[in-house]
Design a protein around this motif. Structure first.
Motif, PDB file in Angstrom:
ATOM      1  N   ASP A 148      -4.549   1.912  -2.044  1.00 13.74           N
ATOM      2  CA  ASP A 148      -4.336   0.636  -2.743  1.00 13.74           C
ATOM      3  C   ASP A 148      -4.652   0.738  -4.225  1.00 13.74           C
ATOM      4  O   ASP A 148      -4.770  -0.273  -4.919  1.00 13.74           O
ATOM      5  CB  ASP A 148      -5.207  -0.460  -2.112  1.00 13.74           C
TER       6      ASP A 148
ATOM      7  N   LEU B 197       0.844  -1.189   0.000  1.00  9.47           N
ATOM      8  CA  LEU B 197       0.000   0.000   0.000  1.00  9.47           C
ATOM      9  C   LEU B 197       0.881   1.241   0.000  1.00  9.47           C
ATOM     10  O   LEU B 197       1.991   1.231   0.538  1.00  9.47           O
ATOM     11  CB  LEU B 197      -0.884   0.028   1.250  1.00  9.47           C
TER      12      LEU B 197
ATOM     13  N   ARG C  15      -5.432  -6.951  -4.617  1.00  9.78           N
ATOM     14  CA  ARG C  15      -5.701  -5.751  -3.814  1.00  9.78           C
ATOM     15  C   ARG C  15      -6.433  -6.034  -2.503  1.00  9.78           C
ATOM     16  O   ARG C  15      -5.999  -5.572  -1.440  1.00  9.78           O
ATOM     17  CB  ARG C  15      -6.482  -4.728  -4.657  1.00  9.78           C
TER      18      ARG C  15
END
Length: 336
Positions: A128, A111, A136
């Motif tokens: 993200d 991230l 993700r």
């Protein structure tokens, strides 16, 4: 996401996957890694190699988000080496956060994490958006869960969150409540965790200014080492550092490197980065160094970084760090 990273995170995830019945060979398939390498404590790998492992896990795990939350709980401060010690020895919670974000490249996070202070609230933005959708949700759950472990080990208690917004579809909130101590708002526009800003001034129990400074110096050296090794991204970085402020566009740089811009873009993409990302990285590194030295004015720094207007530099610096250049300089001066 560009630098080499320790193999520790892959080792932890492969061990977790094995507990779920996934063979080591399947976890490592296509990554260029093997079981023997997992035992080399000083081994470093490319971010893309870990992403390959993550893709394998997401294909095999029945609920990647739930497993991501569980996986994140295994990333203890000791897993991060000198980065973890630097946070532990910081003076305040805010100091630890800012130092941690300066050297985020030494962690296993995928991230893009930044701190924003708005009113009486402090927000950890968990961006993200650069991640492929296949991984993700897992990485958002994993990395945000790991953040909670870090802050709990800094304080020996859980920081009370005032807000928890997650870019995930609605699901059973119980596992999130167990990790974060708060019911999340799902389907949010962006993922973020907020707490009262006054917590940033809380003193850490193991604060030690001398140790913190030594650890930060080691963090800087280690980050430089990991960024300087091999690859197209390293070549581009070196070129951008040669003449700060005189940055060619991608087409001109590709011509210098005797390739087409399409080829350069493809090479950088394989290494998990892009030209603009590398330029921002170099500019941020130089800006932080010059602000810390305290010799150049903001206008001079802005000009040396190739910005036509000071306001553009200030906006970019806020985007990188969550604070203004003036505040960053003031805090670094106070730390010194």
């Amino acid at each position: 996401m560009n630098a080499l990273r320790a193999i520790t995170s892959v080792r932890l995830q492969v061990a977790y996957a094995a507990e779920q019945g996934i063979p080591v060979s399947r976890s490592l398939a296509g990554s260029g890694l093997n079981a023997g390498m997992l035992q080399q404590s000083d081994a470093t790998i490319e971010a893309e190699q870990e992403l390959t492992v993550v893709r394998n896990l997401c294909e095999q795990l029945d609920d990647p988000v739930a497993h991501g939350l569980a996986m994140g709980q295994r990333y203890h401060l000791s897993s991060y080496g000198v980065w973890g010690f630097a946070l532990l020895s910081s003076q305040t919670f805010g100091d630890a956060i800012r130092l941690g974000l300066r050297y985020l490249g030494l962690t296993f996070a995928f991230l893009d994490i930044r701190l924003e202070e708005i009113g009486d609230q402090a927000f950890l933005v968990l961006d993200d958006t650069a991640l492929e959708e296949a991984v993700r949700p897992y990485l958002l759950a994993r990395d945000s869960s790991a953040i909670m472990v870090v802050q709990e080990e800094l304080f020996s208690l859980r920081v009370p969150l005032t807000t928890l917004n997650l870019r995930l579809p609605p699901r059973d909130p119980a596992p999130f409540e167990a990790v974060f101590g708060r019911t999340p708002t799902f389907s949010a526009a962006r993922s973020e965790a907020a707490f009262t800003q006054e917590l940033l001034t809380m003193l850490l129990p193991q604060a030690n200014p001398v140790t913190a400074r030594l650890c930060e110096e080691q963090c800087h050296q280690l980050l430089v080492q990991r960024h300087s090794r091999g690859g197209m991204a390293a070549r581009v970085r070196r070129r951008l550092l040669q003449q700060p402020g005189r940055y060619p566009d991608m087409e001109a740089l590709a011509e210098e490197m005797h390739m087409s811009s399409r080829t350069l873009r493809r090479h950088l993409g394989k290494e998990g980065t892009g030209y603009q990302e590398l330029m921002d990285e170099v500019r941020r590194m130089l800006a932080e160094q010059w602000l810390t030295l305290g010799i150049l004015t903001l206008e001079e720094i802005s000009e040396r970084l190739g910005y036509s207007e000071l306001s553009n530099f200030i906006h970019a610096f806020r985007r990188w760090t969550g604070q203004s250049p003036a505040r960053f300089r003031r805090e670094r001066k106070e730390e010194g």
